[in-house]
Write an enzyme that holds these catalytic residues in place. Structure first.
Site, PDB file in Angstrom:
ATOM      1  N   GLU A 300       0.850  -1.197   0.000  1.00 20.09           N
ATOM      2  CA  GLU A 300       0.000   0.000   0.000  1.00 20.09           C
ATOM      3  C   GLU A 300       0.875   1.233   0.000  1.00 20.09           C
ATOM      4  O   GLU A 300       1.835   1.322   0.774  1.00 20.09           O
ATOM      5  CB  GLU A 300      -0.902   0.074   1.244  1.00 20.09           C
ATOM      6  N   GLU A 354     -13.707   6.045  -1.216  1.00 18.10           N
ATOM      7  CA  GLU A 354     -14.660   5.176  -0.518  1.00 18.10           C
ATOM      8  C   GLU A 354     -15.406   5.993   0.540  1.00 18.10           C
ATOM      9  O   GLU A 354     -14.854   6.359   1.568  1.00 18.10           O
ATOM     10  CB  GLU A 354     -13.922   3.994   0.102  1.00 18.10           C
ATOM     11  N   LYS A 357     -15.779   5.025   4.609  1.00 15.15           N
ATOM     12  CA  LYS A 357     -14.642   4.862   5.504  1.00 15.15           C
ATOM     13  C   LYS A 357     -14.720   5.903   6.608  1.00 15.15           C
ATOM     14  O   LYS A 357     -15.152   7.047   6.389  1.00 15.15           O
ATOM     15  CB  LYS A 357     -13.323   4.992   4.739  1.00 15.15           C
ATOM     16  N   GLU A 363      -9.131   9.833   4.565  1.00 16.34           N
ATOM     17  CA  GLU A 363      -9.411   8.407   4.448  1.00 16.34           C
ATOM     18  C   GLU A 363     -10.401   8.107   3.329  1.00 16.34           C
ATOM     19  O   GLU A 363     -10.390   7.014   2.770  1.00 16.34           O
ATOM     20  CB  GLU A 363      -9.953   7.866   5.772  1.00 16.34           C
TER      21      GLU A 363
END
Length: 502
Positions: A300, A354, A357, A363
């Site tokens: 990541e 997203e 989250k 985030e």
């Protein structure tokens, strides 16, 4: 004239492609993390099509969702799937007779002694949790869906549920089950480790793991990776280090831009990027406890395009610069100063923004794409896309569509990035109006777009003319970092910027 120009551009692109082919023979790989903590994402088949259109060949998942695994069947895209942290204790403690037999009779010898199959007899009915997990989540899909690795847990050492003690036993049991069903030769096991597992990371050569982790878990895990021919997964985010240390870490150093570099006082290595320094700290930490031959995959890394007020550096331009320059860095080959001959293999985080989250705004804004599949910013994700881009310090940026607008049918324009400086803007302007063939008559003295008479305004008009003339193709609004894409029509005085429809 137009025909000769087309031939010239074709030959240039052809030979440029051939030169890239030779460079990429020793290049690393770019993959993407596909997370799904959102309620507005495309269907898995639509996601697979999007990835194929972008030339992406590696994807990392955070589970083993059946619909997702089925969608990737026959796609040619290799997957890393995951056993979540909440299942580690079950995977660690539920050992069958077969698991114990494999750990005693196979693991100490394989792969140095090549064991390619196991004939099962009475032990075949002896099921463990990991046997069942492999039977349910791997065997029905692989190899039609290419599963190349299993991430056992994620950042386990930072897990508030204290699952560290279960990690290595779970990894051993998963591997034993892979062996039992004769798929261990094609599927690796590993576990993504956060940089918080390091006790020391600066300078890179002094990298070390936290002392309380070394004996109980780090050494046994690295030993297992060594025995099974696998690699260590590392989650590394220069963004976090930069936001916490803006007084000592330069933004250019964090974003792979030109900078004077940082010298490691212990060995003299010069680091031009924070990510490479972080990864070499991991290599040094492994070497300090006797593991010098284990490779690393960056499982990541990414940069948010939006953040809260205190999240310094979170912006669309910086996200485009980080990920775009990282892709260039990986695909043009070479390793880190400590391991220069080992190409970088990276999974960008993440495919989509997203919206479900939790945590800070950042985030929810690491995605390369909006849920409507439009790019948050325009960067190449495969070698073919690099052939259209000039070398530079910045990548293209696509602004977020206006609220309520339909970005899928909207226009885009190319404008100057005035942060590039007047010298770079002038150089790019000269190219666009000269060899590039942009229509620069409207910015001549006395013409309709001459005012305002600034380098930024003139460059924006010329860059956009070039961009529209080339059908807004990928890489045609970069100019070595001197330009970026916007989704709102630019306004300089009374000048109207053309579109490809004009």
């Amino acid at each position: 004239m137009e025909f000769n120009t087309q031939i010239s551009h074709f030959l240039y692109a052809f030979f440029f492609f051939l030169s890239f082919q030779s460079v990429f023979s020793d290049s690393g790989t770019i993959g993407i993390n596909y997370g799904r903590i959102a309620n507005d994402l495309p269907s898995p088949p639509e996601v697979v099509q999007l990835l194929k259109e972008q030339g992406v060949t590696k994807v990392k998942l955070f589970d083993t969702d059946s619909d997702v695994l089925t969608a990737f069947s026959a796609s040619g895209i290799s997957l890393t799937v995951a056993l979540p942290n909440e299942q580690l204790s079950s995977a660690a403690s539920d050992q069958s007779l077969t698991d114990t037999w494999i750990q005693s009779n196979i693991l100490p010898y394989h792969p140095n002694t090549i064991i390619e199959a196991i004939a099962l007899s009475s032990a075949a009915s002896d099921q463990s949790f990991t046997d069942t997990w492999i039977q349910s989540n791997i065997l029905p899909y692989h190899p039609n869906t290419i599963i190349e690795a299993i991430a056992v847990g994620n950042e386990v050492f930072a897990d508030p549920q204290n699952t560290t003690q279960f990690l290595v036993p779970a990894m051993k049991n998963i591997y034993a089950s892979l062996l039992k069903y004769n798929v261990a030769s094609s599927i690796k096991i590993s576990s993504p480790v956060a940089l918080s597992a390091l006790q020391t990371s600066y300078p890179s050569s002094s990298g070390s793991f936290k002392s309380d982790l070394i004996e109980p878990v780090i050494k046994p895990m690295l030993s297992l990776l060594q025995q099974t021919g696998s690699y260590l997964m590392v989650n590394a985010y220069p963004f976090f280090a930069y936001t916490a240390n803006t007084d000592t870490i330069s933004l250019d150093y964090a974003l792979f831009r030109d900078n004077s570099g940082n010298i490691d006082s212990n060995n003299g290595h010069v680091y031009k990027s924070l990510l490479e320094a972080q990864i070499d700290a991991v290599f040094a930490a492994m070497g300090a406890i006797g593991f010098n031959d284990i490779k690393v995959v960056i499982s990541e890394t990414g940069w948010p395009s939006m953040g809260d007020e205190n999240e310094v550096g979170a912006s669309q331009a910086n996200a485009a610069a980080y990920n775009g320059n990282l892709v260039r860095r990986v695909l043009t080959g070479g390793g880190t100063p400590l391991r220069p001959d080992e190409p970088l293999n990276v999974y960008l985080f993440a495919l989509f923004n997203e919206n479900e989250k939790t945590g800070p705004t950042s985030e929810r804004n690491y995605g390369l794409f909006y849920p409507n599949e439009q790019k948050v910013y325009d960067i190449p994700l495969a070698a073919a896309g690099l052939g259209n881009m000039m070398n530079g310090s910045k990548s293209q940026v696509v602004a977020q569509p206006p609220a309520g607008g339909d970005a899928s049918v909207g226009q885009t324009w190319c404008v100057a990035n005035e942060e590039a400086g007047e010298e770079k803007l002038q150089e790019a302007l000269d190219y666009a109006c000269g060899e590039g063939g942009a229509d620069c008559h409207p910015i001549q003295p006395g013409a309709t777009c001459y005012n305002p008479n600034t380098i930024g305004a003139h460059a924006s008009y010329a860059f956009n003319s070039y961009y529209q003339k080339n059908a807004r193709g990928s890489g045609t609004c970069d100019f070595g970092g001197a330009a970026y894409v916007v989704t709102q029509p630019p306004r300089f005085g009374s000048c109207n910027f053309p579109t490809s429809r004009n």
